[in-house]
Design an enzyme around this catalytic site. Structure first.
Site, mmCIF file in Angstrom:
data_model
loop_
_atom_site.group_PDB
_atom_site.id
_atom_site.type_symbol
_atom_site.label_atom_id
_atom_site.label_comp_id
_atom_site.label_asym_id
_atom_site.label_seq_id
_atom_site.Cartn_x
_atom_site.Cartn_y
_atom_site.Cartn_z
ATOM 1 N N GLU A 1 2.490 1.617 -3.432
ATOM 2 C CA GLU A 1 1.494 2.067 -4.410
ATOM 3 C C GLU A 1 1.240 3.570 -4.246
ATOM 4 O O GLU A 1 1.136 4.305 -5.235
ATOM 5 C CB GLU A 1 0.186 1.278 -4.197
ATOM 6 C CG GLU A 1 -0.877 1.627 -5.218
ATOM 7 C CD GLU A 1 -2.156 0.821 -5.022
ATOM 8 O OE1 GLU A 1 -2.390 0.327 -3.906
ATOM 9 O OE2 GLU A 1 -2.913 0.717 -5.995
ATOM 10 N N GLU B 1 0.832 -1.198 0.000
ATOM 11 C CA GLU B 1 0.000 0.000 0.000
ATOM 12 C C GLU B 1 0.874 1.259 0.000
ATOM 13 O O GLU B 1 0.577 2.226 -0.698
ATOM 14 C CB GLU B 1 -0.913 -0.022 1.244
ATOM 15 C CG GLU B 1 -2.257 0.585 1.009
ATOM 16 C CD GLU B 1 -3.240 0.165 2.092
ATOM 17 O OE1 GLU B 1 -4.216 -0.530 1.755
ATOM 18 O OE2 GLU B 1 -3.044 0.520 3.268
ATOM 19 N N GLU C 1 -13.203 -13.599 -6.154
ATOM 20 C CA GLU C 1 -11.872 -13.287 -6.726
ATOM 21 C C GLU C 1 -10.732 -13.662 -5.782
ATOM 22 O O GLU C 1 -9.571 -13.658 -6.179
ATOM 23 C CB GLU C 1 -11.776 -11.801 -7.095
ATOM 24 C CG GLU C 1 -11.807 -10.813 -5.940
ATOM 25 C CD GLU C 1 -13.206 -10.335 -5.593
ATOM 26 O OE1 GLU C 1 -14.182 -11.096 -5.781
ATOM 27 O OE2 GLU C 1 -13.335 -9.201 -5.084
ATOM 28 N N GLU D 1 -15.651 -10.993 3.262
ATOM 29 C CA GLU D 1 -14.455 -10.754 2.439
ATOM 30 C C GLU D 1 -13.859 -12.079 1.950
ATOM 31 O O GLU D 1 -13.542 -12.229 0.763
ATOM 32 C CB GLU D 1 -13.414 -9.986 3.248
ATOM 33 C CG GLU D 1 -12.127 -9.710 2.471
ATOM 34 C CD GLU D 1 -11.074 -8.996 3.316
ATOM 35 O OE1 GLU D 1 -10.965 -7.775 3.208
ATOM 36 O OE2 GLU D 1 -10.356 -9.667 4.090
ATOM 37 N N CYS E 1 -10.538 -1.864 14.486
ATOM 38 C CA CYS E 1 -10.876 -3.282 14.639
ATOM 39 C C CYS E 1 -10.917 -3.747 16.092
ATOM 40 O O CYS E 1 -11.545 -4.766 16.394
ATOM 41 C CB CYS E 1 -9.881 -4.142 13.876
ATOM 42 S SG CYS E 1 -9.777 -3.738 12.135
ATOM 43 N N LYS F 1 -15.207 -9.893 7.834
ATOM 44 C CA LYS F 1 -14.113 -10.661 7.220
ATOM 45 C C LYS F 1 -14.621 -11.981 6.648
ATOM 46 O O LYS F 1 -13.996 -12.572 5.767
ATOM 47 C CB LYS F 1 -12.992 -10.900 8.239
ATOM 48 C CG LYS F 1 -12.177 -9.657 8.552
ATOM 49 C CD LYS F 1 -11.188 -9.364 7.435
ATOM 50 C CE LYS F 1 -10.531 -8.000 7.621
ATOM 51 N NZ LYS F 1 -9.722 -7.606 6.444
ATOM 52 N N SER G 1 -6.892 1.577 -2.774
ATOM 53 C CA SER G 1 -5.628 0.850 -2.969
ATOM 54 C C SER G 1 -5.927 -0.523 -3.550
ATOM 55 O O SER G 1 -6.918 -1.160 -3.195
ATOM 56 C CB SER G 1 -4.899 0.699 -1.632
ATOM 57 O OG SER G 1 -3.862 -0.242 -1.762
ATOM 58 N N CYS H 1 -8.113 -2.189 3.562
ATOM 59 C CA CYS H 1 -8.047 -3.367 4.442
ATOM 60 C C CYS H 1 -9.338 -3.641 5.209
ATOM 61 O O CYS H 1 -9.480 -4.707 5.802
ATOM 62 C CB CYS H 1 -6.874 -3.247 5.409
ATOM 63 S SG CYS H 1 -6.835 -1.679 6.247
HETATM 64 S S1 SF4 Z 1 -13.510 -4.891 12.537
HETATM 65 FE FE1 SF4 Z 1 -14.614 -3.114 11.710
HETATM 66 S S2 SF4 Z 1 -12.980 -1.670 11.171
HETATM 67 FE FE2 SF4 Z 1 -12.022 -3.681 11.383
HETATM 68 S S3 SF4 Z 1 -12.028 -4.563 9.331
HETATM 69 FE FE3 SF4 Z 1 -13.886 -5.278 10.352
HETATM 70 S S4 SF4 Z 1 -15.477 -3.808 9.749
HETATM 71 FE FE4 SF4 Z 1 -13.489 -2.864 9.318
#
Ligand code: SF4
Ligand code: SF4
Ligand code: SF4
Length: 410
Positions: free
Chosen positions: A144, A141, A235, A230, A391, A227, A188, A168
């Protein structure tokens, strides 16, 4: 809002309200960054999946425990741990180690890295610290950003959009994708630490573990419910693509096979009768448990920016920042900004880099994005984290009282 905001294969409807428990108290609505929660005061509420980011902020703040996750990989992970033909790699995020101790009677905020390594090793995991991958993310990052900065300063074509946004936080990425698709070039292109870790574990890691990549099962342990979404993005099967290009012929697999929240990892250890509080510390079993301080601070608001600035300073000037802690981007103000002036050896001139750090996205991001859309943003680089405080206060963390137990400890 478009008709569907999910790609085929992505987890949809991860966060649900249990109608039999909902009291219609409205508390969840104030924590939702996208106004995805419907329902009149006193009536049962529901979540609009297309607006939802799966961030879990409503879940940790519902006073009646009426909000639940629909996907758990706990049983699958336990089966994989018992399978002698599978190497199970546990990828541990920075914010988990300062929170999981709460679930075993340790103090709020107690750092338990060694004990968590030990408990997970006892359960059968290979240890892969996500901080190792966070270091990779920040190198990508930061590089970049410098490339975009230089290309724009030289007036090159296809220089890359500024300001550059961090990438992220999957809650933030989904927010941008569904609400401001015109700004996607500003994001990014670096993968999040979770996704970097999964790819590395199944490529270079396959050599370290001396295992076929399809027999490596990656489990990330995250403070974050989003997550899970994600990891399910179609992909994110880069390791499989890499091995196919190098002669393999196997069915597709994801870079991250399962995501457990901090709460679920505590549950798993308890199911296996492992008491983290009394587990001897363990140092890890490969280079994947080595990392710098830059990776560690990813877990809190301003951490990504601070790490990126350290990297950018070193690359641009050839010297380390004299003072490593970068105070202006720390703390809990909704939007923090700072300017860094330094001598850029490639451009052979002084440059000033303006940065901003945004957290508690639902309450703070809109004015920042409106300026970027209008072309009037003063910033070159913007960190965005969905959750208030970053987080450490994610939707997968232990629930204490009314939630948000972390804010007092930042
Ligand atoms: S805990 Fe909250 S701030 Fe951290 S990656 Fe997950 S959604 Fe984003
Ligand atoms: S906070 Fe919980 S109980 Fe209150 S409306 Fe939301 S889901 Fe229902
Ligand atoms: S998970 Fe996050 S985005 Fe979805 S309804 Fe709850 S607070 Fe809103």
């Amino acid at each position: 809002m478009t008709a569907t905001t999910y790609q085929p294969g992505e987890i949809q409807g991860l966060i649900k309200i249990n109608a039999s428990k909902c009291k219609g108290c409205d508390a969840c609505k104030q924590f939702c960054p996208t106004h995805a929660i419907n329902g009149a005061s006193g009536a049962v509420h529901s979540i609009d999946e297309d607006k939802c980011l799966s961030c879990g902020q409503c879940l940790i703040n519902c006073p009646f425990s009426a909000i639940e996750e629909t996907h758990s990989a706990l049983e699958t992970v336990i089966k994989k741990l018992a399978d002698k033909n599978t190497t199970v790699v546990g990828i541990i995020a920075p914010a988990v180690r300062v929170a999981i101790g709460e679930e075993f009677g340790l103090g709020t905020g107690e750092l338990v890295t060694g004990k968590l390594y030990g408990a997970m090793n006892q359960a059968g995991f290979k240890i892969f610290d996500c901080n190792f991958a966070a270091d990779l993310t920040i190198m990508e990052e930061g590089s970049e950003f410098i490339h975009r900065l230089h290309a724009n300063a030289k007036g090159e074509e296809n220089a890359g959009a500024l300001p550059q946004f961090t990438s992220c936080c999957p809650g933030w990425v989904r927010y941008l994708e569904t609400r401001y698709p015109a700004l996607l070039p500003n994001l990014s292109t670096a993968k999040s630490p979770q996704q970097m870790a999964g790819t590395v574990a199944k490529t270079y890691g396959a050599k370290v573990y001396q295992m076929q990549p399809e027999n490596i099962f990656t489990v990330s342990v995250m403070p974050c419910t989003s997550k899970k979404l994600e990891a399910s993005r179609p992909e994110f099967n880069s390791a499989w693509q890499y091995h196919q290009e190098h002669g393999a012929n196997t069915p597709s697999y994801q870079d991250i096979d399962a995501v457990l929240t901090t709460r679920e990892m505590a549950q798993l250890l308890k199911m296996l009768d492992i008491d983290l509080a009394n587990t001897p510390e363990y140092q890890g079993d490969s280079l994947f448990s080595e990392y710098t301080g830059a990776g560690t601070i990813f877990g809190t608001t301003g951490g990504v920016m601070e790490a990126a600035l350290r990297t950018a300073h070193k690359v641009l000037t050839g010297t380390e920042m004299a003072k490593l802690e970068f105070e202006p981007v720390r703390g809990l103000k909704g939007v923090k900004s700072a300017s860094v002036s330094l001598f850029d050896t490639e451009l052979n001139q002084n440059v000033t880099v303006n940065v901003a750090v945004v957290h508690d996205m639902g309450n703070n991001i809109e004015p920042v994005l409106r300026d970027v859309m209008a072309g009037t943003s003063p910033y070159h680089f913007i960190e965005v984290m969905n959750c208030a405080g970053g987080c450490v206060n994610g939707g997968g963390q232990p629930i204490e009282g009314k939630g948000s137990s972390w804010l007092g400890n930042i």
